[in-house]
Design an enzyme around this catalytic site. Structure first.
Site, PDB file in Angstrom:
ATOM      1  N   LEU A 131      -1.007  -4.326   1.446  1.00 54.22           N
ATOM      2  CA  LEU A 131      -1.585  -3.877   2.717  1.00 54.22           C
ATOM      3  C   LEU A 131      -1.602  -2.360   2.762  1.00 54.22           C
ATOM      4  O   LEU A 131      -0.660  -1.702   2.299  1.00 54.22           O
ATOM      5  CB  LEU A 131      -0.757  -4.418   3.887  1.00 54.22           C
ATOM      6  CG  LEU A 131      -0.616  -5.939   3.963  1.00 54.22           C
ATOM      7  CD1 LEU A 131       0.007  -6.345   5.291  1.00 54.22           C
ATOM      8  CD2 LEU A 131      -1.948  -6.642   3.775  1.00 54.22           C
ATOM      9  N   GLY A 176       1.117  -7.377  -0.500  1.00 50.63           N
ATOM     10  CA  GLY A 176      -0.135  -8.055  -0.147  1.00 50.63           C
ATOM     11  C   GLY A 176      -1.005  -8.350  -1.367  1.00 50.63           C
ATOM     12  O   GLY A 176      -1.782  -9.320  -1.364  1.00 50.63           O
ATOM     13  N   ASN A 198       7.634  -7.164  -2.359  1.00 50.03           N
ATOM     14  CA  ASN A 198       8.689  -6.141  -2.293  1.00 50.03           C
ATOM     15  C   ASN A 198       8.940  -5.649  -0.870  1.00 50.03           C
ATOM     16  O   ASN A 198       9.507  -4.573  -0.662  1.00 50.03           O
ATOM     17  CB  ASN A 198       8.289  -4.941  -3.165  1.00 50.03           C
ATOM     18  CG  ASN A 198       7.002  -4.268  -2.679  1.00 50.03           C
ATOM     19  OD1 ASN A 198       6.188  -4.908  -2.038  1.00 50.03           O
ATOM     20  ND2 ASN A 198       6.834  -2.999  -2.964  1.00 50.03           N
ATOM     21  N   GLU A 199       8.520  -6.411   0.141  1.00 48.06           N
ATOM     22  CA  GLU A 199       8.563  -5.941   1.532  1.00 48.06           C
ATOM     23  C   GLU A 199       9.931  -5.402   1.943  1.00 48.06           C
ATOM     24  O   GLU A 199      10.014  -4.376   2.607  1.00 48.06           O
ATOM     25  CB  GLU A 199       8.130  -7.064   2.497  1.00 48.06           C
ATOM     26  CG  GLU A 199       6.631  -7.254   2.619  1.00 48.06           C
ATOM     27  CD  GLU A 199       6.012  -8.028   1.462  1.00 48.06           C
ATOM     28  OE1 GLU A 199       6.735  -8.370   0.503  1.00 48.06           O
ATOM     29  OE2 GLU A 199       4.798  -8.294   1.511  1.00 48.06           O
TER      30      GLU A 199
HETATM   31  C1  LIG Z   1      11.034 -11.703  11.763  1.00 47.53           C
HETATM   32  C2  LIG Z   1       9.771 -11.757  10.970  1.00 47.53           C
HETATM   33  C3  LIG Z   1       8.902 -10.601  11.272  1.00 47.53           C
HETATM   34  C4  LIG Z   1       7.702 -10.526  10.370  1.00 47.53           C
HETATM   35  C5  LIG Z   1       6.766  -9.523  10.918  1.00 47.53           C
HETATM   36  C6  LIG Z   1       5.750  -8.993   9.956  1.00 47.53           C
HETATM   37  C7  LIG Z   1       6.124  -7.634   9.422  1.00 47.53           C
HETATM   38  C8  LIG Z   1       5.062  -6.928   8.699  1.00 47.53           C
HETATM   39  C9  LIG Z   1       4.775  -7.503   7.362  1.00 47.53           C
HETATM   40  C10 LIG Z   1       3.925  -6.624   6.562  1.00 47.53           C
HETATM   41  C11 LIG Z   1       3.790  -7.140   5.182  1.00 47.53           C
HETATM   42  C12 LIG Z   1       3.389  -6.029   4.275  1.00 47.53           C
HETATM   43  C13 LIG Z   1       2.792  -6.211   3.164  1.00 47.53           C
HETATM   44  C14 LIG Z   1       2.367  -5.095   2.302  1.00 47.53           C
HETATM   45  O1  LIG Z   1       1.554  -5.288   1.444  1.00 47.53           O
HETATM   46  S1  LIG Z   1       2.981  -3.521   2.563  1.00 47.53           S
HETATM   47  C15 LIG Z   1       2.414  -2.525   1.226  1.00 47.53           C
HETATM   48  C16 LIG Z   1       3.357  -2.599   0.081  1.00 47.53           C
HETATM   49  N1  LIG Z   1       2.835  -1.895  -1.039  1.00 47.53           N
HETATM   50  C17 LIG Z   1       3.571  -1.203  -1.869  1.00 47.53           C
HETATM   51  O2  LIG Z   1       4.772  -1.098  -1.738  1.00 47.53           O
HETATM   52  C18 LIG Z   1       2.868  -0.507  -3.006  1.00 47.53           C
HETATM   53  C19 LIG Z   1       2.942   0.969  -2.881  1.00 47.53           C
HETATM   54  N2  LIG Z   1       2.200   1.609  -3.956  1.00 47.53           N
HETATM   55  C20 LIG Z   1       2.645   1.704  -5.203  1.00 47.53           C
HETATM   56  O3  LIG Z   1       3.694   1.238  -5.562  1.00 47.53           O
HETATM   57  C21 LIG Z   1       1.767   2.432  -6.176  1.00 47.53           C
HETATM   58  O4  LIG Z   1       0.786   3.134  -5.437  1.00 47.53           O
HETATM   59  C22 LIG Z   1       1.057   1.521  -7.196  1.00 47.53           C
HETATM   60  C23 LIG Z   1       2.081   0.984  -8.197  1.00 47.53           C
HETATM   61  C24 LIG Z   1       0.333   0.384  -6.539  1.00 47.53           C
HETATM   62  C25 LIG Z   1       0.025   2.376  -7.972  1.00 47.53           C
HETATM   63  O5  LIG Z   1       0.651   3.518  -8.521  1.00 47.53           O
HETATM   64  P1  LIG Z   1      -0.259   4.771  -8.939  1.00 47.53           P
HETATM   65  O6  LIG Z   1       0.682   5.751  -9.595  1.00 47.53           O
HETATM   66  O7  LIG Z   1      -1.412   4.325  -9.711  1.00 47.53           O
HETATM   67  O8  LIG Z   1      -0.850   5.349  -7.602  1.00 47.53           O
HETATM   68  P2  LIG Z   1      -0.116   6.252  -6.504  1.00 47.53           P
HETATM   69  O9  LIG Z   1       1.216   5.701  -6.196  1.00 47.53           O
HETATM   70  O10 LIG Z   1      -0.154   7.662  -6.968  1.00 47.53           O
HETATM   71  O11 LIG Z   1      -1.044   6.027  -5.245  1.00 47.53           O
HETATM   72  C26 LIG Z   1      -2.321   6.616  -5.136  1.00 47.53           C
HETATM   73  C27 LIG Z   1      -2.615   6.892  -3.676  1.00 47.53           C
HETATM   74  O12 LIG Z   1      -2.624   5.643  -2.968  1.00 47.53           O
HETATM   75  C28 LIG Z   1      -1.669   5.684  -1.896  1.00 47.53           C
HETATM   76  N3  LIG Z   1      -1.120   4.325  -1.710  1.00 47.53           N
HETATM   77  C29 LIG Z   1      -0.515   3.563  -2.625  1.00 47.53           C
HETATM   78  N4  LIG Z   1      -0.201   2.358  -2.116  1.00 47.53           N
HETATM   79  C30 LIG Z   1      -0.591   2.377  -0.830  1.00 47.53           C
HETATM   80  C31 LIG Z   1      -0.526   1.425   0.234  1.00 47.53           C
HETATM   81  N5  LIG Z   1      -0.013   0.208   0.081  1.00 47.53           N
HETATM   82  N6  LIG Z   1      -1.038   1.780   1.416  1.00 47.53           N
HETATM   83  C32 LIG Z   1      -1.589   2.992   1.601  1.00 47.53           C
HETATM   84  N7  LIG Z   1      -1.678   3.955   0.634  1.00 47.53           N
HETATM   85  C33 LIG Z   1      -1.181   3.627  -0.570  1.00 47.53           C
HETATM   86  C34 LIG Z   1      -0.624   6.679  -2.391  1.00 47.53           C
HETATM   87  O13 LIG Z   1       0.096   7.170  -1.299  1.00 47.53           O
HETATM   88  C35 LIG Z   1      -1.508   7.722  -3.011  1.00 47.53           C
HETATM   89  O14 LIG Z   1      -2.129   8.443  -1.956  1.00 47.53           O
HETATM   90  P3  LIG Z   1      -2.451  10.003  -2.065  1.00 47.53           P
HETATM   91  O15 LIG Z   1      -3.388  10.116  -3.221  1.00 47.53           O
HETATM   92  O16 LIG Z   1      -3.050  10.351  -0.758  1.00 47.53           O
HETATM   93  O17 LIG Z   1      -1.142  10.672  -2.311  1.00 47.53           O
END
Ligand SMILES: CCCCCCCCCCC/C=C/C(=O)SCCNC(=O)CCNC(=O)[C@H](O)C(C)(C)COP(=O)(O)OP(=O)(O)OC[C@H]1O[C@@H](n2cnc3c(N)ncnc32)[C@H](O)[C@@H]1OP(=O)(O)O
Length: 325
Positions: A131, A176, A198-199
């Site tokens: 997400l 996500g 990994n939430e």
């Molecule tokens: C009681 C019960 C209650 C329940 C209630 C519900 C609660 C809410 C549930 C919500 C569930 C959430 C689900 C999700 O999916 S959360 C997102 C999790 N994602 C991550 O942890 C991944 C993060 N990203 C990474 O690890 C790396 O980016 C990746 C390995 C994917 C790629 O690495 P790479 O080195 O190629 O790229 P960068 O890290 O340099 O990233 C490039 C740019 O993209 C931005 N970025 C990365 N991931 C995200 C993201 N998920 N959202 C927004 N932006 C993201 C990163 O910041 C870089 O941006 P800039 O270029 O501007 O610096």
């Protein structure tokens, strides 16, 4: 006269076989169902060559998908669609990408020619970063509601699709991103990437339906350990615990292996396959249908908590800091 009579007899015989093969489903079989069934059972070759030809389209078609964030192509010969996420740099799932995916999945559901779908990414290293955290960090009330509702609908459409699905995971697939792949019936992943829900590492909680999607792939004990620790698995580790089904050498190999997996269903009755899949997934799908609003309200109140906002802020800072290094 004779060829016409032969054709009528042939067709009548096939229709009769069709009815004999479908007694348990109480299905109204119309002509299009018959054509579809005949193609699926590979019996069109027994029909007149001209009719058989008309039933066998050949080319690869780019289907209309307004959103450039999602590319949809259909192999007219095999009926296998490929849905490619295309939101650089990391396919983070924002509202617009989710809307594009929903449109693609719903379109395929309505497409009688669709025999299967491969979900993949245009990025060379990321399947989907999950997400888009910016949708949850300091969210706007209306948008965040639409965002979550669309995610629920994407899950319903993909997890409950009547066509078979494969994720060709050609890059990292956290949270996500992992969820999308878990909605598919089969996962093929390229080497040296990571996948998992990994939430908890972000200080957030994977909703019940994220968890039930994982439980459809790996045993309860493995899921409990993985979910509570927010563990990300390497491709090899994921294969070992069954989070993925196969490893491919690269994206082209992942697509080829996906097509091979889907091709086995040419020999399986499509309605028998669909009903089996939907029966297996029924309780999770039904839960979501009945609890969409409750789930939305929980999400909205959860992301509104200051402590959750703080966690998201810290996590975003970490991502930016990594980028700056
Ligand atoms: C009681 C019960 C209650 C329940 C209630 C519900 C609660 C809410 C549930 C919500 C569930 C959430 C689900 C999700 O999916 S959360 C997102 C999790 N994602 C991550 O942890 C991944 C993060 N990203 C990474 O690890 C790396 O980016 C990746 C390995 C994917 C790629 O690495 P790479 O080195 O190629 O790229 P960068 O890290 O340099 O990233 C490039 C740019 O993209 C931005 N970025 C990365 N991931 C995200 C993201 N998920 N959202 C927004 N932006 C993201 C990163 O910041 C870089 O941006 P800039 O270029 O501007 O610096």
């Amino acid at each position: 006269m004779l060829p016409t009579m032969m054709f009528v007899i042939d067709t009548a015989g096939l229709v009769l076989r069709l009815f004999l093969l479908l007694p348990i489903y109480r299905i109204k079989v119309n002509f299009l169902d018959f054509v579809r069934y005949a193609k699926m059972m590979n019996i069109t070759r027994q029909l007149r060559p001209s009719l058989a030809k008309a039933l066998m389209p050949t080319a690869m078609r780019a289907m209309s998908a307004d959103s450039k964030l999602v590319e949809l192509t259909m192999n007219e010969k095999t009926g296998i669609a490929t849905v490619t996420m295309n939101r650089p740099p990391v396919n983070s799932l924002n509202l617009e990408l989710l809307q594009g995916l929903l449109k693609a999945f719903e379109g395929l559901e309505d497409d009688r020619k669709c025999r299967g779908m491969i979900l993949t990414s245009s990025s060379p290293t990321v399947f989907s970063a999950g997400l888009d955290i910016m949708e949850m960090y300091k969210p706007k009330p209306d948008r965040v509601k639409e965002f979550w509702t669309t995610l629920q609908d994407v899950w319903l459409a993909l997890y409950g699709s009547s066509f078979p699905t494969v994720a060709a995971i050609n890059g990292h697939s956290p949270a996500g991103g992992c969820l999308l792949s878990l909605c598919c019936e089969y996962r093929i992943m390229c080497p040296n990437y990571s996948i998992g829900l990994n939430e908890t590492k972000l200080g957030i909680v994977a909703p019940k339906w994220f968890m039930s999607s994982m439980l459809g792939a790996i045993p309860y004990r493995e899921a409990e350990l993985a979910l509570t620790s927010g563990r990300m698995f390497s491709t090899d580790e994921a294969l070992k615990i069954g989070l993925i089904d196969e490893v491919a050498s690269d994206k082209a190999d992942a697509i080829a292996k996906s097509e091979k997996f889907l091709s086995q269903f040419a020999k399986i009755h499509p309605i028998a396959r669909k009903l089996t899949k939907l029966n297996l997934r029924h309780s999770a799908l039904e839960w979501m249908q009945e609890n969409k609003e409750l789930d939305l309200n929980i999400f909205i109140s959860f992301v509104g908590q200051p402590i959750v906002q703080k966690s998201l802020e810290k996590y975003l800072e970490g991502l930016k800091a990594k980028q700056a290094k």
